[in-house]
Design an enzyme around this catalytic site. Structure first.
Site, mmCIF file in Angstrom:
data_model
loop_
_atom_site.group_PDB
_atom_site.id
_atom_site.type_symbol
_atom_site.label_atom_id
_atom_site.label_comp_id
_atom_site.label_asym_id
_atom_site.label_seq_id
_atom_site.Cartn_x
_atom_site.Cartn_y
_atom_site.Cartn_z
ATOM 1 C CE LYS A 66 -4.113 -2.160 1.928
ATOM 2 N NZ LYS A 66 -5.156 -2.128 2.966
ATOM 3 C CG ASN A 151 -1.182 1.584 19.615
ATOM 4 O OD1 ASN A 151 -1.635 0.559 19.119
ATOM 5 N ND2 ASN A 151 0.078 1.941 19.459
#
Length: 280
Positions: A66, A151
């Site tokens: 990507k 996170n």
């Protein structure tokens, strides 16, 4: 001769994209071929050049290319610039290549198709990697009350808050800091629990009538969705609809026709269930 499209990745054998686009073609009567191609790491540009030189009209891009696709595009849509990655390449009539990202739109559309409300809701997303970065703009476009990014490495979540703060109310925290808070929609953007391992999150994270979404998908419920069910969540979904939704966005970008996604999701789910039964 029909127009040619493909998905590039490594690995790629598991890709459901050719089957999805075959369903879209059957629905719409569009004349196109769609294949999957294994690309060696370091060979993305060579493979993409060859594909487009041979008349290819568009590509989907999956892991690990990507970022390569982001750099390959002659121009990128604003949402692709925000995401910092491209999963969709479009060959324009002048021969130039436009890069776009359809993952986030695919996920949000899947949620809306299921009747989930995002506007004015408290959202939590777990993880701060590339997959999460790719969905933040469309999520914030739904105008939630706020969106918290949790996170393990707090600095990564804080960086995303910095990069997207102009689009809505964003907060960063560690997983340990979640205790005592409640959310209307929780999205898992990590690989934790994908292979059946137990997910450890604080109890009572879920507000009444909450919804939980795992960006991954599998024939069995993921560890995250098992956790959500144990916590009493009634609205549960994995990311199969996100996969079909991003494919529908790609199809629309290439063919300017928007296919129906629900019948395709239903058929893929049926085949996954059948395969699981045969394997057992």
């Amino acid at each position: 001769m029909s127009d040619s499209y493909a998905v590039f990745g490594n690995p790629i054998a598991q890709s459901k994209s050719p089957a999805i686009h075959r369903h879209f073609c059957e629905q719409t009567g569009e004349d196109m071929t769609y294949t999957k191609q294994l690309v060696a790491e370091g060979e993305f540009q060579t493979a993409a050049d060859a594909f487009f030189a041979d008349g290819g009209r568009g590509l989907n891009i999956t892991s690990p290319f990507k970022l390569d696709a982001f750099q390959y595009a002659d121009r990128r849509t604003p949402r692709a610039e925000r995401a910092g990655a491209v999963n969709l390449l479009i060959k324009e009539n002048d021969g130039s290549i436009t890069g776009d990202t359809s993952d986030g739109v695919g996920m949000v559309n899947d949620m809306l198709n299921m009747g989930w409300e995002l506007g004015g809701k408290k959202l939590l997303i777990l993880g701060a990697g590339g997959a999460v970065r790719g969905v933040l703009e469309p999520l914030l476009g739904q105008q939630p009350a706020n969106l918290t990014i949790a996170n393990r490495t707090l600095a990564k979540a804080e960086q995303l808050v910095k990069d997207f703060h102009d689009l809505g109310e964003l907060k960063a925290c560690s997983f340990d800091d979640l205790a005592g808070r409640q959310f209307d929609v929780i999205i898992n953007g990590t690989s934790a629990g994908l292979h059946g391992e137990r997910v450890n999150l604080p109890a009572n994270l879920l507000a009444p009538d909450s919804a939980c979404y795992d960006m991954s998908y599998a024939a069995e419920p993921t560890g995250f969705l098992c956790w959500a069910e144990r916590e009493g969540c009634k609205q549960l979904s994995d990311g199969l609809g996100m996969l079909v939704g991003q494919a529908a966005e790609s199809f629309y970008a290439w063919r300017h026709i928007r296919p129906e996604v629900v019948p395709v999701i239903t058929e893929l789910r049926r085949k996954m269930t059948e395969s699981k039964k045969k394997a057992s």
